[in-house]
Scaffold this motif. Structure first.
Motif, mmCIF file in Angstrom:
data_model
loop_
_atom_site.group_PDB
_atom_site.id
_atom_site.type_symbol
_atom_site.label_atom_id
_atom_site.label_comp_id
_atom_site.label_asym_id
_atom_site.label_seq_id
_atom_site.Cartn_x
_atom_site.Cartn_y
_atom_site.Cartn_z
ATOM 1 N N ARG A 214 0.825 -1.201 0.000
ATOM 2 C CA ARG A 214 0.000 0.000 0.000
ATOM 3 C C ARG A 214 0.864 1.257 0.000
ATOM 4 N NH1 ARG A 214 -4.271 0.836 4.190
ATOM 5 N NH2 ARG A 214 -2.722 0.072 5.671
ATOM 6 N N LEU A 215 1.958 1.240 0.775
ATOM 7 C CA LEU A 215 2.864 2.372 0.765
ATOM 8 C C LEU A 215 3.494 2.570 -0.614
ATOM 9 C CD1 LEU A 215 4.768 2.328 4.162
ATOM 10 C CD2 LEU A 215 3.574 4.255 3.131
ATOM 11 N N ALA A 216 3.837 1.463 -1.237
ATOM 12 C CA ALA A 216 4.439 1.550 -2.562
ATOM 13 C C ALA A 216 3.475 2.185 -3.559
ATOM 14 C CB ALA A 216 4.852 0.154 -3.033
ATOM 15 N N ARG A 236 9.171 3.901 8.386
ATOM 16 C CA ARG A 236 7.965 3.398 9.057
ATOM 17 C C ARG A 236 7.858 1.883 8.905
ATOM 18 N NH1 ARG A 236 8.763 7.856 9.450
ATOM 19 N NH2 ARG A 236 9.904 6.899 11.153
ATOM 20 N N LEU A 237 8.200 1.368 7.719
ATOM 21 C CA LEU A 237 8.146 -0.081 7.516
ATOM 22 C C LEU A 237 9.178 -0.779 8.387
ATOM 23 C CD1 LEU A 237 7.734 -0.245 3.628
ATOM 24 C CD2 LEU A 237 5.973 -0.623 5.353
ATOM 25 N N ALA A 238 10.343 -0.201 8.494
ATOM 26 C CA ALA A 238 11.390 -0.800 9.328
ATOM 27 C C ALA A 238 10.970 -0.806 10.791
ATOM 28 C CB ALA A 238 12.702 -0.036 9.154
ATOM 29 N N GLU A 239 10.358 0.303 11.253
ATOM 30 C CA GLU A 239 9.886 0.366 12.633
ATOM 31 C C GLU A 239 8.789 -0.662 12.892
ATOM 32 O OE1 GLU A 239 10.598 5.179 13.287
ATOM 33 O OE2 GLU A 239 8.596 4.387 12.852
ATOM 34 N N VAL A 268 15.889 2.689 0.379
ATOM 35 C CA VAL A 268 15.252 1.787 1.334
ATOM 36 C C VAL A 268 16.294 1.210 2.292
ATOM 37 C CG1 VAL A 268 13.969 -0.366 1.600
ATOM 38 C CG2 VAL A 268 13.343 1.249 -0.208
ATOM 39 N N ARG A 269 17.435 0.769 1.743
ATOM 40 C CA ARG A 269 18.473 0.211 2.607
ATOM 41 C C ARG A 269 18.982 1.252 3.603
ATOM 42 N NH1 ARG A 269 20.514 -4.679 1.318
ATOM 43 N NH2 ARG A 269 19.957 -5.583 -0.729
ATOM 44 N N SER A 270 19.125 2.505 3.149
ATOM 45 C CA SER A 270 19.594 3.561 4.036
ATOM 46 C C SER A 270 18.606 3.790 5.174
ATOM 47 C CB SER A 270 19.791 4.851 3.243
ATOM 48 O OG SER A 270 20.217 5.887 4.093
ATOM 49 N N ALA A 271 17.301 3.758 4.858
ATOM 50 C CA ALA A 271 16.279 3.943 5.896
ATOM 51 C C ALA A 271 16.354 2.823 6.916
ATOM 52 C CB ALA A 271 14.894 3.993 5.262
ATOM 53 N N TYR A 272 16.510 1.601 6.454
ATOM 54 C CA TYR A 272 16.585 0.467 7.382
ATOM 55 C C TYR A 272 17.823 0.562 8.265
ATOM 56 C CZ TYR A 272 12.532 -2.300 6.048
ATOM 57 O OH TYR A 272 11.250 -2.764 5.888
ATOM 58 N N ARG A 273 18.959 1.014 7.681
ATOM 59 C CA ARG A 273 20.158 1.186 8.494
ATOM 60 C C ARG A 273 19.955 2.265 9.552
ATOM 61 N NH1 ARG A 273 22.861 0.649 3.485
ATOM 62 N NH2 ARG A 273 23.032 2.913 3.360
ATOM 63 N N ALA A 306 12.511 12.665 7.536
ATOM 64 C CA ALA A 306 13.819 12.029 7.459
ATOM 65 C C ALA A 306 14.345 11.624 8.822
ATOM 66 C CB ALA A 306 14.818 12.971 6.786
ATOM 67 N N ARG A 307 13.579 11.962 9.893
ATOM 68 C CA ARG A 307 14.012 11.575 11.232
ATOM 69 C C ARG A 307 13.082 10.500 11.757
ATOM 70 N NH1 ARG A 307 17.712 15.144 13.215
ATOM 71 N NH2 ARG A 307 17.849 17.140 12.133
ATOM 72 N N PRO A 308 13.490 9.252 11.822
ATOM 73 C CA PRO A 308 12.612 8.164 12.268
ATOM 74 C C PRO A 308 12.181 8.380 13.691
ATOM 75 C CG PRO A 308 14.892 7.422 12.181
ATOM 76 C CD PRO A 308 14.868 8.779 11.554
ATOM 77 N N SER A 309 10.893 8.107 13.953
ATOM 78 C CA SER A 309 10.356 8.275 15.304
ATOM 79 C C SER A 309 10.702 7.082 16.160
ATOM 80 C CB SER A 309 8.832 8.424 15.240
ATOM 81 O OG SER A 309 8.271 7.204 14.852
#
Length: 318
Positions: A214-216, A236-239, A268-273, A306-309
């Protein structure tokens, strides 16, 4: 004789020849609030139903002077000190079978009176538990209702019109032995057991692949700041515990041709890291530094995307 509550005590000394108005006054004099219901029916005849029940003799006389044939309603539970197991007989459902099963299980002992209802059912009267709320409930498949707090019953000498015939409520049996309190919760669980909670599988997670898809799809509809929004959505997906492979598969499947797989994968990889506590790095395929982008101009995000909660967030419209 066994000790009986106020409602049962009035019924025991009442004659079937009593006018309904006299019976209503007798209940009120014993401290049992009453209210009028439709003649030959069960529908309350006052605006607020059983909430209008009273022991005020002037009000009661006025009600029955206006409608001498009004049936007598009594609120159940703490208001009257009486709770009732209502055994229904309607079509294929015969609550008498369920009541017999509960009796064999020792769950309905201790009733004060059994009152036969005009439709062939049964009201079993019990004392209410002092200081404890016993809410009314229904077990329709078992043909049993429980009338406690939040409910009411029609009492003798009221009558119903059944297929053109007038049939009365009448006391059928009196318990001369020991009376006792009813465990209404245990009875409900016996008649209508709740399914046991299903254990969560070891692979359970709060969000999954369908959330990534759905996000995609949402990202694919964006025309500006798509890299920034992809980074935020990936956080958000990583969280939420979505595996990196699921996130990549979903986004890559929905990607537009001008949003290349190399850029998508790197973002995506950067967000997960970043979510896992690793420092963000510059993506060579992007003109921005991931982890340092400003708030998107269109206001879709409640904070810097850009700042994960530290907790879950939501994307409007998803």
């Amino acid at each position: 004789m066994a000790e009986h509550g106020a409602v049962s005590s009035v019924l025991l000394r009442m004659s079937g020849a009593w006018p309904l108005s006299a019976a209503a006054r007798e209940f009120a004099a014993a401290g049992v609030p009453v209210f009028p219901c439709a003649p030959w029916g069960k529908r309350p005849a006052t605006e607020h139903g059983f909430h209008d029940a009273t022991t005020n003799l002037d009000q009661i006389e006025a009600w029955w002077r206006q409608s001498p044939g009004a049936n007598i309603g009594v609120p159940t539970g703490a208001a009257s000190g009486t709770v009732v197991v209502d055994v229904d007989v309607h079509g294929p459902v015969d609550g008498r079978t369920s009541f017999d099963r509960a009796h064999r299980a020792g769950l309905v002992d201790g009733w004060e009176l059994l009152v036969r209802t005009p439709t062939g059912g049964l009201h079993a009267y019990y004392p209410a538990r002092p200081g404890t709320e016993q809410r009314s409930w229904q077990a329709g498949r078992a043909g049993i209702d429980f009338r406690g707090d939040g409910g009411y019953i029609i009492v003798p000498p009221s009558t119903r019109s059944i297929e053109g015939t007038t049939v009365g409520y009448r006391v059928e049996e009196v318990n001369t032995g020991r009376t006792g309190l009813l465990d209404s919760d245990a009875l409900r669980d016996f008649l209508d057991p709740r399914p046991a909670p299903r254990p969560r599988p070891k692979t359970w997670r709060p969000v999954g692949r369908e959330d990534a898809q759905r996000l995609a799809a949402w990202l694919d509809r964006q025309d500006t700041d798509r890299n920034l929004k992809l980074f935020w959505a990936s956080c958000r997906l990583a969280e939420g515990g979505v595996p990196l492979t699921d996130a990549l598969d979903a986004v890559l499947t929905a990607a537009k041709s001008d949003f290349g797989p190399r850029e998508i994968t790197a973002t995506v990889r950067s967000a997960y890291r970043t979510v896992r506590g690793e420092p963000a790095r510059r993506d060579p395929s992007s003109s921005s530094v991931l982890g340092e982008s400003r708030l998107a101009a269109d206001g879709w995000f409640s904070r810097d995307p850009a700042r994960p909660s530290t907790g879950p967030s939501s994307v409007r419209g998803l």
